[in-house]
Design a protein around this motif. Sequence first.
Motif, PDB file in Angstrom:
ATOM      1  N   GLN A  28       0.897  -1.140   0.015  1.00  0.00           N
ATOM      2  CA  GLN A  28       0.015  -0.055   0.069  1.00  0.00           C
ATOM      3  C   GLN A  28       0.835   1.156   0.080  1.00  0.00           C
ATOM      4  OE1 GLN A  28      -2.312  -0.376   3.529  1.00  0.00           O
ATOM      5  NE2 GLN A  28      -3.757  -2.036   2.514  1.00  0.00           N
ATOM      6  N   PHE A  29       2.012   1.440   0.975  1.00  0.00           N
ATOM      7  CA  PHE A  29       2.718   2.523   1.051  1.00  0.00           C
ATOM      8  C   PHE A  29       3.635   2.324  -0.166  1.00  0.00           C
ATOM      9  CE2 PHE A  29       6.052   5.299   2.559  1.00  0.00           C
ATOM     10  CZ  PHE A  29       5.130   6.399   2.761  1.00  0.00           C
ATOM     11  N   HIS A  30       4.206   1.644  -0.664  1.00  0.00           N
ATOM     12  CA  HIS A  30       5.111   1.396  -1.946  1.00  0.00           C
ATOM     13  C   HIS A  30       4.525   2.008  -2.948  1.00  0.00           C
ATOM     14  CE1 HIS A  30       8.002  -1.562   0.212  1.00  0.00           C
ATOM     15  NE2 HIS A  30       7.777  -0.317   0.817  1.00  0.00           N
ATOM     16  N   ALA A  31       2.902   1.985  -2.990  1.00  0.00           N
ATOM     17  CA  ALA A  31       2.545   2.548  -4.297  1.00  0.00           C
ATOM     18  C   ALA A  31       2.415   4.103  -4.285  1.00  0.00           C
ATOM     19  CB  ALA A  31       0.888   1.957  -4.264  1.00  0.00           C
ATOM     20  N   HIS A  32       2.354   4.602  -3.039  1.00  0.00           N
ATOM     21  CA  HIS A  32       2.207   6.071  -2.713  1.00  0.00           C
ATOM     22  C   HIS A  32       3.719   6.512  -3.045  1.00  0.00           C
ATOM     23  CE1 HIS A  32       1.815   9.882  -0.944  1.00  0.00           C
ATOM     24  NE2 HIS A  32       2.854   9.536  -0.185  1.00  0.00           N
ATOM     25  N   VAL A  33       4.947   5.775  -2.623  1.00  0.00           N
ATOM     26  CA  VAL A  33       6.294   6.132  -2.876  1.00  0.00           C
ATOM     27  C   VAL A  33       6.428   6.216  -4.170  1.00  0.00           C
ATOM     28  CG1 VAL A  33       8.565   5.235  -2.856  1.00  0.00           C
ATOM     29  CG2 VAL A  33       7.321   5.291  -0.626  1.00  0.00           C
ATOM     30  N   ARG A  34       6.234   5.286  -5.104  1.00  0.00           N
ATOM     31  CA  ARG A  34       6.244   5.297  -6.505  1.00  0.00           C
ATOM     32  C   ARG A  34       5.328   6.372  -7.179  1.00  0.00           C
ATOM     33  NH1 ARG A  34       6.492  -0.403  -5.577  1.00  0.00           N
ATOM     34  NH2 ARG A  34       4.060  -0.472  -5.626  1.00  0.00           N
ATOM     35  N   ALA A  35       4.391   6.738  -6.453  1.00  0.00           N
ATOM     36  CA  ALA A  35       3.517   7.704  -7.156  1.00  0.00           C
ATOM     37  C   ALA A  35       4.543   9.152  -6.931  1.00  0.00           C
ATOM     38  CB  ALA A  35       2.265   8.016  -6.747  1.00  0.00           C
ATOM     39  N   GLN A  36       5.218   9.260  -5.947  1.00  0.00           N
ATOM     40  CA  GLN A  36       6.024  10.411  -5.763  1.00  0.00           C
ATOM     41  C   GLN A  36       7.355  10.307  -6.599  1.00  0.00           C
ATOM     42  OE1 GLN A  36       4.939  12.575  -3.702  1.00  0.00           O
ATOM     43  NE2 GLN A  36       3.113  11.384  -3.805  1.00  0.00           N
ATOM     44  N   GLY A  37       7.624   9.421  -7.458  1.00  0.00           N
ATOM     45  CA  GLY A  37       8.902   9.317  -8.463  1.00  0.00           C
ATOM     46  C   GLY A  37       9.826   8.619  -7.905  1.00  0.00           C
ATOM     47  N   LEU A  38       9.852   7.748  -6.699  1.00  0.00           N
ATOM     48  CA  LEU A  38      10.955   7.249  -6.226  1.00  0.00           C
ATOM     49  C   LEU A  38      10.650   5.569  -6.340  1.00  0.00           C
ATOM     50  CD1 LEU A  38      11.630   8.707  -2.521  1.00  0.00           C
ATOM     51  CD2 LEU A  38      13.064   8.823  -4.630  1.00  0.00           C
ATOM     52  N   ARG A  39      11.683   4.931  -6.201  1.00  0.00           N
ATOM     53  CA  ARG A  39      11.578   3.480  -6.162  1.00  0.00           C
ATOM     54  C   ARG A  39      11.854   3.129  -4.685  1.00  0.00           C
ATOM     55  NH1 ARG A  39      16.526   1.450  -8.890  1.00  0.00           N
ATOM     56  NH2 ARG A  39      17.096   3.341  -8.188  1.00  0.00           N
ATOM     57  N   VAL A  40      11.235   2.037  -4.480  1.00  0.00           N
ATOM     58  CA  VAL A  40      11.166   1.637  -3.018  1.00  0.00           C
ATOM     59  C   VAL A  40      12.584   1.653  -2.407  1.00  0.00           C
ATOM     60  CG1 VAL A  40      10.748  -0.589  -1.563  1.00  0.00           C
ATOM     61  CG2 VAL A  40       9.033   0.184  -3.339  1.00  0.00           C
ATOM     62  N   PRO A  41      13.836   0.970  -3.198  1.00  0.00           N
ATOM     63  CA  PRO A  41      15.045   1.017  -2.453  1.00  0.00           C
ATOM     64  C   PRO A  41      15.601   2.546  -2.182  1.00  0.00           C
ATOM     65  CG  PRO A  41      15.061  -0.451  -4.219  1.00  0.00           C
ATOM     66  CD  PRO A  41      13.650   0.309  -4.228  1.00  0.00           C
ATOM     67  N   GLU A  42      15.004   3.585  -2.825  1.00  0.00           N
ATOM     68  CA  GLU A  42      15.406   4.937  -2.612  1.00  0.00           C
ATOM     69  C   GLU A  42      14.606   5.565  -1.385  1.00  0.00           C
ATOM     70  OE1 GLU A  42      16.438   6.284  -7.292  1.00  0.00           O
ATOM     71  OE2 GLU A  42      14.294   6.399  -6.457  1.00  0.00           O
ATOM     72  N   TRP A  43      13.410   5.109  -1.264  1.00  0.00           N
ATOM     73  CA  TRP A  43      12.725   5.318  -0.116  1.00  0.00           C
ATOM     74  C   TRP A  43      13.295   4.990   1.239  1.00  0.00           C
ATOM     75  CZ3 TRP A  43      10.004   7.443   3.668  1.00  0.00           C
ATOM     76  CH2 TRP A  43       9.402   6.680   4.621  1.00  0.00           C
ATOM     77  N   ARG A  44      13.779   3.703   1.005  1.00  0.00           N
ATOM     78  CA  ARG A  44      14.409   3.266   2.292  1.00  0.00           C
ATOM     79  C   ARG A  44      15.574   4.036   2.835  1.00  0.00           C
ATOM     80  NH1 ARG A  44      14.303  -3.186   0.688  1.00  0.00           N
ATOM     81  NH2 ARG A  44      11.719  -3.492   1.121  1.00  0.00           N
ATOM     82  N   VAL A  45      16.376   4.482   1.494  1.00  0.00           N
ATOM     83  CA  VAL A  45      17.608   5.240   2.037  1.00  0.00           C
ATOM     84  C   VAL A  45      17.353   6.480   2.648  1.00  0.00           C
ATOM     85  CG1 VAL A  45      19.542   6.574   0.790  1.00  0.00           C
ATOM     86  CG2 VAL A  45      19.122   4.149   0.088  1.00  0.00           C
ATOM     87  N   LEU A  46      16.254   7.090   2.152  1.00  0.00           N
ATOM     88  CA  LEU A  46      15.784   8.279   2.619  1.00  0.00           C
ATOM     89  C   LEU A  46      15.261   8.138   3.915  1.00  0.00           C
ATOM     90  CD1 LEU A  46      13.486  10.119  -0.303  1.00  0.00           C
ATOM     91  CD2 LEU A  46      16.070  10.625   0.308  1.00  0.00           C
ATOM     92  N   ALA A  47      14.511   6.920   4.498  1.00  0.00           N
ATOM     93  CA  ALA A  47      13.992   7.077   5.786  1.00  0.00           C
ATOM     94  C   ALA A  47      15.149   6.598   6.659  1.00  0.00           C
ATOM     95  CB  ALA A  47      13.079   5.659   5.504  1.00  0.00           C
TER      96      ALA A  47
END
Length: 156
Positions: A28-47
């Motif tokens: 669910q959240f990863h769909a939101h992350v991708r909609a923001q123009g990020l890939r999931v691994p990039e989100w993990r780095v930012l987090a």
Amino acid sequence: MSDLNKSGFVSGYLLYLLAASSDRASAQFHAHVRAQGLRVPEWRVLACLVDDDGMMITQLAKLSLMEQSRMTRIVDQMDARGLVARAPDNADKRRVRVCLTEKGRALADTLVADARAHEARLLSSLADTDAERIKVVLQTLLDTLEERGSDDPQSM
């Protein structure tokens, strides 16, 4: 769990329950992350960097559940997009730390707020004390597993 045999092995197996819960909630959240123009691994780095800006790649890889070589490529791509930058370690100039840029910090702060809201919605069906207890129990389990190490044959 309506389709599963509630008394069967899989439906009562902790590792399945953890993995399935994580998979469904993360999707669910990863769909939101991708909609923001990020890939999931990039989100993990930012987090990870929100909590501890200036981590080394080895630390980032471990916390993000990725191999170090993959993490290096992700950081390269994020650096090229202006989300992170590399900086020398003050204590040891041979080491490099990964830091958020202003652009990366702004995106990370927004997504962390979104993640907290998503988590709150997921946990809203639980009593407040249940949600807190789940987190404490899972952190204790992670700490115990970390102490034992993944290579320990006795950990099976």
